[in-house]
Design a protein around this motif. Structure first.
Motif, PDB file in Angstrom:
ATOM      1  N   UNK A   1       0.838  -1.208   0.000  1.00  0.00           N
ATOM      2  CA  UNK A   1       0.000   0.000   0.000  1.00  0.00           C
ATOM      3  C   UNK A   1       0.871   1.256   0.000  1.00  0.00           C
ATOM      4  N   UNK A   2       1.974   1.254   0.760  1.00  0.00           N
ATOM      5  CA  UNK A   2       2.824   2.446   0.853  1.00  0.00           C
ATOM      6  C   UNK A   2       3.699   2.610  -0.389  1.00  0.00           C
TER       7      UNK A   2
ATOM      8  N   UNK B   1       0.848   4.357  -2.974  1.00  0.00           N
ATOM      9  CA  UNK B   1       0.224   5.653  -2.675  1.00  0.00           C
ATOM     10  C   UNK B   1       0.984   6.895  -3.134  1.00  0.00           C
TER      11      UNK B   1
ATOM     12  N   UNK C   1      -4.518   8.592  -2.414  1.00  0.00           N
ATOM     13  CA  UNK C   1      -4.017   7.601  -1.434  1.00  0.00           C
ATOM     14  C   UNK C   1      -5.117   6.907  -0.640  1.00  0.00           C
ATOM     15  N   UNK C   2      -6.162   7.668  -0.266  1.00  0.00           N
ATOM     16  CA  UNK C   2      -7.201   7.069   0.582  1.00  0.00           C
ATOM     17  C   UNK C   2      -8.060   6.080  -0.196  1.00  0.00           C
TER      18      UNK C   2
ATOM     19  N   UNK D   1       2.727  -0.949  11.750  1.00  0.00           N
ATOM     20  CA  UNK D   1       3.308   0.362  12.012  1.00  0.00           C
ATOM     21  C   UNK D   1       3.396   0.586  13.514  1.00  0.00           C
TER      22      UNK D   1
ATOM     23  N   UNK E   1       5.575   7.613  12.482  1.00  0.00           N
ATOM     24  CA  UNK E   1       5.072   6.251  12.304  1.00  0.00           C
ATOM     25  C   UNK E   1       6.199   5.449  11.670  1.00  0.00           C
TER      26      UNK E   1
ATOM     27  N   UNK F   1     -11.506  -1.412   4.256  1.00  0.00           N
ATOM     28  CA  UNK F   1     -11.197  -0.046   3.832  1.00  0.00           C
ATOM     29  C   UNK F   1     -12.419   0.712   3.322  1.00  0.00           C
TER      30      UNK F   1
ATOM     31  N   UNK G   1      -3.152   6.328   8.991  1.00  0.00           N
ATOM     32  CA  UNK G   1      -2.196   6.032   7.933  1.00  0.00           C
ATOM     33  C   UNK G   1      -2.681   4.846   7.090  1.00  0.00           C
ATOM     34  N   UNK G   2      -3.162   3.792   7.755  1.00  0.00           N
ATOM     35  CA  UNK G   2      -3.589   2.612   7.011  1.00  0.00           C
ATOM     36  C   UNK G   2      -4.768   2.912   6.097  1.00  0.00           C
ATOM     37  N   UNK G   3      -5.743   3.676   6.593  1.00  0.00           N
ATOM     38  CA  UNK G   3      -6.962   3.901   5.810  1.00  0.00           C
ATOM     39  C   UNK G   3      -6.847   5.078   4.859  1.00  0.00           C
ATOM     40  N   UNK G   4      -6.251   6.148   5.335  1.00  0.00           N
ATOM     41  CA  UNK G   4      -6.276   7.397   4.570  1.00  0.00           C
ATOM     42  C   UNK G   4      -4.959   7.591   3.823  1.00  0.00           C
ATOM     43  N   UNK G   5      -3.853   7.288   4.511  1.00  0.00           N
ATOM     44  CA  UNK G   5      -2.557   7.410   3.852  1.00  0.00           C
ATOM     45  C   UNK G   5      -2.090   8.851   3.684  1.00  0.00           C
ATOM     46  N   UNK G   6      -2.778   9.768   4.311  1.00  0.00           N
ATOM     47  CA  UNK G   6      -2.328  11.160   4.347  1.00  0.00           C
ATOM     48  C   UNK G   6      -2.510  11.637   5.787  1.00  0.00           C
ATOM     49  N   UNK G   7      -1.717  12.629   6.149  1.00  0.00           N
ATOM     50  CA  UNK G   7      -1.833  13.174   7.494  1.00  0.00           C
ATOM     51  C   UNK G   7      -2.936  14.226   7.504  1.00  0.00           C
TER      52      UNK G   7
END
Lengths: 341, 341
Positions: free
Chosen positions: A198-199, A202, A213-214, A223, A234, A256, B254-260
């Protein structure tokens, strides 16, 4: 009573507004008249897409689906971009192993790293999924997500395909870019649901596919939240959290997205359960599988491949369940987008 | 040359279009002039919201944030809806324990179920988070996600608050509904990030808060994909997957959205790391904590509560870090929306 000047000014405003509106109407009509899928040859695959979209977007029809429920999920490797001769993420991981080897003298004798460092990728991957996971985890552990994001971004900006010499981000399928755009223009939310990390995806999916990304679901490691020099970070742990493949795909979708897709596109045995899950929802549904049968313009592989395996059992399942099999050779006019100069 | 009739018809079309456009402009202007946060009293909290939104939406300003990155995360219990005398999800779980007790004779002597069935909620929850998880898991295991979704929907449609007698879905904070709407009107994507069960929230968050299922992050149990009578199902397993609380919140984000996020709102010690993570991104950020200090119109509780604990340490942290503490008593003109008839 209004002055002549004021009446004139109002007329100008009205005419301008009318022009703006008229222009907006014209654009809409032109778009609708144009072919939204120009890289698709006329045929069963293209027709099934157009018919499906017409059905679910027609208000009052029994198959109508409200915008909020128009969820479409796409596999990535072999569905949105190429995956031969190796999953592209592995090119990245192999480079990371080389870069990190000086800090890991034990890798010289420990598999799968030893084989990798000798350049024997085939031997390194003989351990299958477990070996891949081990490589991916080892090359990410201890990094913060920001550090990892930066490394991926730097790498993907220049990484090229070993055979075509094109940027990996240009090894994407033009017909799929059009399909993503066509679905979004019809109110769909498009998601990636991939076995890939996933990372790893994104940092570039928004730019390349228009998928933020979401809306990316993938495999992930655990993490850890901690403070480093008074700043929250993180950190990526060397521990697998979730494999988003096979039965993992419907689970990843539920975790998700929390809604069942009404359209799903894949290309391998790893996508079967995602398509089953999509179809199981009832009503109008679109299930498609990309078949890599174009040795000239792309790669031809199927049941025998250990990257993106399309087994005979999957082909039988597709026929039985009425899933659309996309022949890259016959259904796609163009495979890749034009090269950026 | 155009006929008189045609010219007349065109003028009508133009005037109509102009009226449509003019109306659209008028509406926009009226909305902008109106107060988007009418249930907020003028004060530091309201001002910090308005200032923040102005800063990040002003193109060319150093604090400008593009629409795609305007992510706002909200805790649920005690932040968007009330949480006293018990997390509302526990009302649901307690009912489920009673409904399922005949199938579980062992619960008559096994804690925390035995105490629950005797009506002693306090004793049942003496085991803390572990007891809560055990109850939640036991009352969901074996069900498909569709079965569970239906049970939640049926329950939430009529479930009422033991003290106020109002529907639980009306025990939501009117100022927060306005804040959610205000942020969305300014291009924000709003997410729930709650310690509550993800599958418990998703069936109603869209209707109640305008937040769709795919924008809900919460605690979750493991799922299993299987075929039942030839149909694919996702079954809830009696095994915890993820606790979305404290350090779990930045991880869940982070896992769901992947943005801060650039804005985050909470109300308890469980939200501290989410706010730290939000602030750590740098640039203009909005971190807020709801303080339950209104015993007359809602409930007053803080450090001493074991539901929604707002410790003295958290209050100190808020002051030190410049987080906005929302006083329900002083900052909110109205607490709950008007009752639906």
């Amino acid at each position: 009573m209004k002055s002549h000047l004021r009446r004139h000014a109002e007329r100008v405003v009205h005419i301008t507004a009318a022009l703006v509106c008229a222009l907006a109407f014209t654009t809409t009509i032109t778009q609708a008249a144009d072919d939204p899928l120009p890289s698709w040859n006329d045929g069963k695959a293209k027709q099934s897409i157009v018919d499906f979209v017409a059905k679910v977007t027609k208000e009052g029809s029994p198959d109508f689906v409200p915008v909020a429920a128009r969820i479409a999920t796409f596999d990535n490797d072999g569905t949105l971009w190429a995956e031969q001769p190796l999953y592209f993420q592995l090119f990245f991981a192999l480079e990371r192993v080389k870069a990190l080897a000086p800090q890991h003298p034990e890798w010289q004798t420990k598999e799968p790293f030893a084989s990798l460092l000798k350049g024997d990728v085939k031997a390194a991957l003989a351990g299958g999924e477990r070996a891949i996971v081990e490589i991916v985890m080892a090359t990410q552990a201890g990094m913060t997500i920001e550090e990892f994001d930066k490394i991926v971004q730097d790498w993907i900006a220049t990484a090229k395909h070993p055979k075509t010499g094109r940027l990996l981000t240009e090894m994407v399928y033009q017909p799929m870019l059009e399909l993503l755009g066509y679905l979004r223009a019809n109110g769909f939310k498009t998601f990636i649901v991939s076995g890939g990390g996933i990372e790893f995806m994104r940092p570039w999916t928004e730019k390349v596919y228009g998928i933020p990304p979401e809306q990316v679901v993938g495999s992930s490691g655990k993490l850890k939240f901690e403070m480093r020099d008074g700043k929250p970070v993180l950190v990526k742990l060397p521990e697998l959290d979730f494999i988003d493949d096979k039965v993992g795909k419907p689970i990843g979708i539920q975790q998700h997205i929390g809604r069942r897709p009404i359209a799903a596109v894949g290309n391998s045995d790893g996508d079967q359960q995602m398509l089953e899950w999509t179809q199981g929802g009832g009503g109008a549904r679109l299930m498609m599988l990309v078949h890599h049968d174009d040795a000239v313009r792309e790669f031809a592989y199927g049941a025998e491949s250990h990257i993106g395996t399309f087994s005979d059992a999957l082909m039988a399942e597709a026929k039985k369940s009425g899933w659309t099999v996309i022949s890259m050779k016959d259904d796609w006019k163009t495979i890749f987008p034009p090269e950026k100069k």
